[in-house]
Structure formats: C-alpha cells, structure tokens
Design an enzyme around this catalytic site. Sequence first.
Site, short mmCIF file in Angstrom:
data_model
loop_
_atom_site.label_atom_id
_atom_site.label_comp_id
_atom_site.label_asym_id
_atom_site.label_seq_id
_atom_site.Cartn_x
_atom_site.Cartn_y
_atom_site.Cartn_z
N TYR A 1 39.98 52.46 44.79
CA TYR A 1 40.43 51.26 45.52
C TYR A 1 40.12 51.52 46.99
O TYR A 1 40.67 52.46 47.58
CB TYR A 1 41.93 51.06 45.35
CG TYR A 1 42.35 50.60 43.96
CD1 TYR A 1 42.48 51.50 42.91
CD2 TYR A 1 42.63 49.26 43.70
CE1 TYR A 1 42.87 51.09 41.64
CE2 TYR A 1 43.03 48.83 42.43
CZ TYR A 1 43.14 49.76 41.41
OH TYR A 1 43.53 49.34 40.16
N LYS B 1 48.03 44.33 36.67
CA LYS B 1 49.26 44.10 35.90
C LYS B 1 49.20 42.91 34.93
O LYS B 1 50.06 42.81 34.03
CB LYS B 1 50.44 43.87 36.87
CG LYS B 1 50.85 45.11 37.62
CD LYS B 1 51.66 46.04 36.73
CE LYS B 1 51.84 47.41 37.31
NZ LYS B 1 51.08 48.47 36.64
N HIS C 1 42.95 57.98 32.07
CA HIS C 1 42.84 58.35 33.49
C HIS C 1 44.18 58.87 34.00
O HIS C 1 45.22 58.29 33.72
CB HIS C 1 42.42 57.14 34.33
CG HIS C 1 40.95 56.85 34.24
ND1 HIS C 1 40.29 56.03 35.11
CD2 HIS C 1 40.01 57.31 33.38
CE1 HIS C 1 39.01 55.98 34.79
NE2 HIS C 1 38.81 56.74 33.74
N PRO D 1 44.83 40.64 40.84
CA PRO D 1 44.47 41.76 39.97
C PRO D 1 44.52 43.14 40.62
O PRO D 1 44.30 44.15 39.94
CB PRO D 1 43.04 41.43 39.52
CG PRO D 1 42.53 40.47 40.53
CD PRO D 1 43.70 39.73 41.08
N TYR E 1 52.14 51.77 39.16
CA TYR E 1 50.80 51.61 38.59
C TYR E 1 50.80 51.94 37.10
O TYR E 1 50.25 51.19 36.29
CB TYR E 1 49.80 52.49 39.35
CG TYR E 1 48.36 52.12 39.08
CD1 TYR E 1 47.69 51.21 39.88
CD2 TYR E 1 47.67 52.68 38.00
CE1 TYR E 1 46.37 50.86 39.64
CE2 TYR E 1 46.34 52.33 37.75
CZ TYR E 1 45.70 51.42 38.56
OH TYR E 1 44.41 51.08 38.31
P1 RFL Z 1 44.76 34.11 28.46
O1 RFL Z 1 43.99 35.33 28.25
O2 RFL Z 1 44.37 33.21 29.59
O3 RFL Z 1 44.76 33.29 27.10
C1 RFL Z 1 45.21 31.97 27.01
C2 RFL Z 1 44.47 31.30 25.88
O4 RFL Z 1 45.01 29.99 25.66
C3 RFL Z 1 43.93 29.11 25.38
N1 RFL Z 1 44.39 27.73 25.64
C4 RFL Z 1 44.64 26.82 24.66
N2 RFL Z 1 44.52 26.89 23.32
C5 RFL Z 1 44.86 25.78 22.59
N3 RFL Z 1 45.29 24.62 23.15
C6 RFL Z 1 45.41 24.51 24.49
N4 RFL Z 1 45.86 23.35 25.02
C7 RFL Z 1 45.09 25.64 25.31
N5 RFL Z 1 45.09 25.89 26.65
C8 RFL Z 1 44.67 27.14 26.83
C9 RFL Z 1 42.82 29.60 26.31
O5 RFL Z 1 41.54 29.17 25.86
C10 RFL Z 1 43.00 31.11 26.20
O6 RFL Z 1 42.21 31.66 25.17
O7 RFL Z 1 46.33 34.43 28.69
P2 RFL Z 1 47.22 35.63 28.12
O8 RFL Z 1 47.03 35.79 26.66
O9 RFL Z 1 48.55 35.38 28.69
O10 RFL Z 1 46.62 36.95 28.75
C11 RFL Z 1 46.75 37.23 30.11
C12 RFL Z 1 45.50 37.96 30.61
O11 RFL Z 1 44.32 37.33 30.13
C13 RFL Z 1 45.47 37.97 32.12
O12 RFL Z 1 46.74 38.33 32.66
C14 RFL Z 1 44.49 38.95 32.73
O13 RFL Z 1 43.21 38.88 32.17
C15 RFL Z 1 44.44 38.61 34.23
N6 RFL Z 1 43.20 39.01 34.80
C16 RFL Z 1 43.07 40.30 35.13
N7 RFL Z 1 44.12 41.15 34.94
C17 RFL Z 1 44.01 42.45 35.24
O14 RFL Z 1 44.97 43.20 35.02
N8 RFL Z 1 42.81 42.93 35.76
C18 RFL Z 1 41.72 42.10 35.95
O15 RFL Z 1 40.68 42.56 36.38
C19 RFL Z 1 41.82 40.74 35.64
N9 RFL Z 1 40.77 39.89 35.79
C20 RFL Z 1 42.14 38.08 34.97
C21 RFL Z 1 40.92 38.57 35.45
C22 RFL Z 1 42.27 36.71 34.68
C23 RFL Z 1 41.22 35.81 34.87
N10 RFL Z 1 41.47 34.40 34.62
C24 RFL Z 1 42.66 33.96 33.95
C25 RFL Z 1 40.74 33.35 35.18
C26 RFL Z 1 39.83 37.70 35.59
C27 RFL Z 1 39.97 36.32 35.31
C28 RFL Z 1 38.73 35.46 35.44
C1 PHB Z 2 39.17 46.40 35.63
O1 PHB Z 2 38.75 47.43 35.11
O2 PHB Z 2 38.69 45.29 35.37
C2 PHB Z 2 40.28 46.47 36.63
C3 PHB Z 2 40.90 47.68 36.86
C4 PHB Z 2 41.91 47.75 37.80
C5 PHB Z 2 42.27 46.62 38.51
C6 PHB Z 2 41.65 45.41 38.26
C7 PHB Z 2 40.64 45.34 37.32
O3 PHB Z 2 43.23 46.71 39.46
#
Ligand code: RFL
Ligand code: PHB
Length: 395
Positions: free
Chosen positions: A205, A301, A73, A297, A389
């Site tokens: 957005y 980032k 994009h 989110p 961004y």
């Molecule tokens: P993760 O992906 O949370 O992975 C951490 C892993 O550690 C495991 N764990 C354990 N394993 C062994 N022993 C223990 N005691 C443990 N405790 C925990 C967990 O099961 C898990 O598998 O962290 P990581 O790798 O730092 O990655 C970060 C990203 O996942 C996160 O920043 C993003 O996904 C944030 N986030 C979003 N970011 C965006 O940029 N756009 C989004 O749309 C977006 N949606 C989200 C999200 C995070 C969410 N969370 C954390 C609730 C939506 C959700 C629901």
């Molecule tokens: C997504 O595709 O899940 C997404 C994209 C941009 C955002 C947050 C989530 O700012």
Amino acid sequence: MTRTQVGIVGAGPAGLLLSHLLHLRGIESVVLESRPRGHVEHRQRAGMLEQGTVDVLRAAGVGDRMDRVGLVHHGIELRFAGERHRIDFPSLAGGRAVMIYAQTEIVKDLVARRLADAGQVLFEAEALVLDGLTTGTPTIRYRHEGREHTLACDVIAACDGFHGLGRATLEALPEAGTHRFEREYPFAWLGILADVAPSCDELIYARHERGFALHSMRSATVSRLYLQVPPDAGLADWPDDRIWDELAARFEDGGGWELTHGPVTEKGITPMRSFVAAPMRHGRLFLAGDAAHIVPPTGAKGLNLAVADVTLLASALARWLRDGDETGIDGYSDTALRRVWRAEHFSHLMTTMLHVDPAADPFDHQLALSQLRYIVSSAAAAATVAENYVGLSVV
Ligand code: RFL
Ligand code: PHB
C-alpha cells in the site's frame, strides 16, 4: 406461484453463501440472480480474505480449492516518503494471517457446490417487486425466460448489492425507518489484472505525492494493481503504458526495487464510497452484504463484511424457522452493524491516510504522513492496523 423458505435476491458471495449455509442447516432457499452465470463468475473484484472468512468457508466445506491455490500472507508493506515498512500480522494480531483468493473463485466454488447439492440458483432471473414484507408470506415477483413469476417465502434476504432492489424497497417505505449514512471521496480506483508474476511477496500500500497505489496479486503468475485516479477518469485516459509508468513512479523507493510489467488482461474504474443503511431489517426482509453497506476498498473489507453478515443471518434464520426462536433475527441488524461500523472506520482511516486529496491543504498532507509514521514506529499503533486488517473476531 412457487414457494420456498428463504427467497434470496442476488448470487454474489453473500447470496450464494447464505443459500449454502441454510442448506447445511436443513433450510430450503431459492436464489434469483439477474445476470448470467458467466458474468457473475468472472466479475473482477475483491481478493483479500480475513482469517474469519477463511474459517467460515472451511467450516462450510467450500474451502478446499482456496486451501490448495490461495496464498497465505503474514503481513503488508506500507510505502511512503521513499520508505518501506512491514506490518507483521502474527506478532501484532495474535498469530492471525490473511488469504489471497479472488472473489471470482469463491463465487465459482459456491455456484458449483449449490448446483451439486441440487440447490435452486436461477440465473437471468431479475427480481422486480418485493411485497408483503410485514405479512407472514412475503413474495418476490421476478422475470425469468421472458415471463413473470411469483415466489412466496417465509423470509426474503436481499443480497443484491449496492444497486439492488432490497434497499430501494426499504427506502420507499417510510414505516421501515431506513437511515442512510454516506461519504463520497474525491477519487476513484483504476484496477488492472496483468499476466505477470507479482513484484512483491506481500501486498504493498503506497502513498505518494502523485496519489495512492496498491500492488496485490491473484497467483504466482497474475498481478492485480490499483491506482488512485480522479473520480471522473475514463479508461480512454489510461493506455497501458501510462498505467505502468504511473505505478512505477508511485511505488518508487529510491532503493532499486523494480516493478515488472506484463500484458494487461483487464481494466476497470471503481468509485470510492462509504455507505450504511440501517436498520438492516424490516419485517421479513433482511439486507446483507453490499445491499446494506459499502466501504472504500483500501481496507479490503467489503467481501469480508458480506460473509460475516450471512454467517450471522444463516444461524439466526435457522433458529427461527426450525425452533421458533426469534432472538437471533431480532438482534441481527444491531449485531451486524457493530462489525460494519468498525470496518467503515478502518476503511475510512486507511483511505484518508493513504490517498492524496487534490483539494486538501498541506496541513492534511502532514497529518496523513504523521499517522503513517506513528503506525510504523509504535507497536500499539501498528497493532491497531494489523488487528483490523486481519479482522476482529468480536466487535
Ligand atoms: P454483489 O457481489 O454486488 O452481488 C449482488 C448480486 O445481486 C445481483 N442483483 C440482482 N439479482 C436479481 N434481481 C435483482 N433485482 C438484482 N439486483 C442485483 C447482482 O447482479 C449481483 O450478482 O454483492 P455481495 O454478494 O453483497 O458481495 C459484496 C462484494 O461483492 C463486495 O463487497 C466487494 O466486491 C467490494 N469490492 C471490493 N472489495 C474488496 O474487499 N476489495 C476490492 O478490491 C473490491 N473491489 C468491489 C470491488 C466492488 C465493486 N462493485 C460493487 C462495483 C470492485 C467493484 C467494481
Ligand atoms: C485485491 O486483491 O483486489 C485487493 C486487495 C486488498 C485491497 C483491495 C483489493 O485493499
């Protein structure tokens, strides 16, 4: 008791990529993940990759599928007050772009690659206690297949997310001197995945008086959409028809643009929070990714920060474990936190500018609208959004 060089807690994107990057540098690691493989590979989360993240995945040899099916994009749309404005990335941010490729797919690619390289990734292995952090041999006690085991390491990397053991361990140790910085927001995001072609070519957005909405996508046939909802909203309050009606109302542009509906295949509610734990190291325990910091989110980032942390950490650890050079690990926390705080600021700006705080007065509302108008009418202000961004290479 087993032994490895780097004991990694968590098989999210941070832990898996760290393990792979260490492997490429000849460093051995074991990844412990409390959840089953299928759960980790199908958890719907982020979808937007900065140029720098794309470059890291390609350089590490795990970008082939991303390059085949990811969507490049070159801009985003900001929609407010019935107006539509495009922020063009290449012209405003030095030719850079972003990639839409879901976190689920990155995790699948990394798990497959670690297993193909005979890497040790133990699923359903929960870390219970991190010990000996300021000794030469820290240990991880964990439960796997009904029994407790101990993994002795040179270093522990806690990549275990916001609710993990790594940060909790540091916060329980006064000598670690961990500080928390945090902000809660008076809203949450309801996210859906729908089997329908996206109604747009680039992400939208939208700020509307009813609240924020985001149109994202996963492929030419799958849409990902989000709505601002109250922090205590439950899924029971949001049947599919209500979600589509609300999305259509918030994206309304008065000009005939239409949102196409389709079957909703997944729904979830995510709280919004800004959080930083610093420093990101104590002795031989290092925090990376969501274990150390959370962003709302709106700036997309979270995943990108996790990738930036472990890229830095992998080369710092390799220099230390291979060559005895400690400069990288000594600078890890400060260097990582500079990028983290930039992302915290940008995510906070995007969040406050695009959401409607129900308790805010008309003054705040006018400030947010003025900020949006400034961004879409000044090349300098638009460039600020564009370069943050797509991601800054040096912070
Ligand atoms: P993760 O992906 O949370 O992975 C951490 C892993 O550690 C495991 N764990 C354990 N394993 C062994 N022993 C223990 N005691 C443990 N405790 C925990 C967990 O099961 C898990 O598998 O962290 P990581 O790798 O730092 O990655 C970060 C990203 O996942 C996160 O920043 C993003 O996904 C944030 N986030 C979003 N970011 C965006 O940029 N756009 C989004 O749309 C977006 N949606 C989200 C999200 C995070 C969410 N969370 C954390 C609730 C939506 C959700 C629901
Ligand atoms: C997504 O595709 O899940 C997404 C994209 C941009 C955002 C947050 C989530 O700012």
